[in-house]
Design a protein around this motif. Structure first.
Motif: not given
Length: 331
Positions: A226-241
């Motif tokens: 769960v913690g690892l998946f949270a990192v994927v989702e929490v940090t993805s938006s600005p990096g994706s931009a």
């Protein structure tokens, strides 16, 4: 999946020799590894990746009964233990999950990761290499995390299902994120076949995906998953931009930026679902999982940082970050 990859040493060689001989019991038995190997090394990570793919897409021409062969499972365990120990040795979990999540939400002013580099000064060959590395995960996006769903219950499980629903297109097969990534690869002249570039992908990229699967396959590590998946989702938006802007600058067409443009909005929503709907609800019912969730967050940062360091070290030196370069890249 494409043809079986080339071995990178005795561990991956043992797996490949065993599974290529036919069904379990038809060839040389898989035995536990000999002297300890570097858990971050090419041979170790490929061997683990091969074992894990038997639970997922399978291996080309390999009998599916290998998935639960006791000898191969024992072999896999001998690979997992030192890898997990190496991650624990480098991880620095926060005492409170809330503190760890707040740190993830804070974008550094002077960011220096791969998405920053590609946006500011990256070249097209480097962007293509980045997609090759990430194809090991994104062509099966969310599959490694789905092992979590039967292991958490109540509101947290419902929130996880909401996130997963979006990852698979929210009812629209043509919008499944793995398909969008495949379209992006094709737009940049890459082969989108699952596993096509496995021989080129080095250990640091394999370790990122192997850790996801390791956490997902072990109920005892469900908090870490769960913690690892949270990192994927929490940090993805600005990096994706940043990545969408970088790819557009480097000549990508609409299909070449859609995957990351989709993640700018989707993962902004997923961040809230993960923080409140999954982690908040899970800690409300199982507070004892907090250290495990914090470890999962720290562990994700360990493998992500190693991957980023590998890319930037090679790119800044003008060298390919792959085990063998693409036709348009340097040696």
């Amino acid at each position: 999946m494409n043809a079986l990859p080339e071995a990178r040493g005795p561990l991956s060689g043992a797996v490949l020799e065993a599974v290529a001989a036919g069904p379990p019991g038809s060839g040389r038995p898989v035995v536990a590894p000999g002297p300890p190997s570097d858990p971050w090394g090419e041979d170790h990570q490929l061997a683990l990746h091969l074992c894990y793919d038997l639970h997922d897409r399978g291996l080309a021409g390999v009998d599916p009964d290998w998935e639960w062969d006791p000898a191969l499972l024992a072999f896999r365990r001998e690979l997992e233990v030192p890898f997990l120990a190496a991650v624990r040795d480098q991880a620095k979990p926060a005492e409170r999950v809330g503190d760890a999540l707040e740190q993830l939400l804070t974008e550094p002013v002077d960011g220096s990761g791969p998405s920053h580099y590609l946006l500011a000064e990256g070249e097209r060959w480097q962007a293509r290499e980045y997609l090759v590395h990430r194809s090991v995960y994104h062509l099966k996006e969310a599959d490694p995390q789905l092992w979590m769903i039967p292991r958490v219950h109540g509101p947290a499980q419902a929130a996880l299902m909401a996130v997963a629903f979006d990852e698979y297109g929210a009812g629209r097969p043509d919008r499944a994120h793995a398909l969008l990534f495949a379209r992006m690869m094709a737009d940049l002249g890459l082969d989108p076949g699952y596993g096509h570039y496995l021989d080129r992908v080095p250990a640091p990229a394999l370790a990122v995906v192997n850790l996801m699967t390791l956490f997902g396959l072990h109920r005892s590590l469900r908090g870490a998953a769960v913690g690892l998946f949270a990192v994927v989702e929490v940090t993805s938006s600005p990096g994706s931009a940043r990545l969408a802007a970088a790819l557009e600058r480097l000549g990508a067409g609409p299909d070449g930026t859609l995957f990351y443009r989709e993640h700018i909005e989707a993962d902004a929503v997923h961040e809230q679902l993960m923080r409140r709907g999954v982690i908040g609800e899970l800690l409300a019912s199982e507070a004892e999982l907090e250290p495990d969730i914090a470890f999962g967050i720290a562990a994700a940062e360990v493998v992500d940082d190693r991957f980023a360091a590998h890319l930037l070290e090679h790119w800044k030196a003008g060298r390919s970050s792959l085990r063998s370069p693409l036709p348009d890249g340097p040696a």
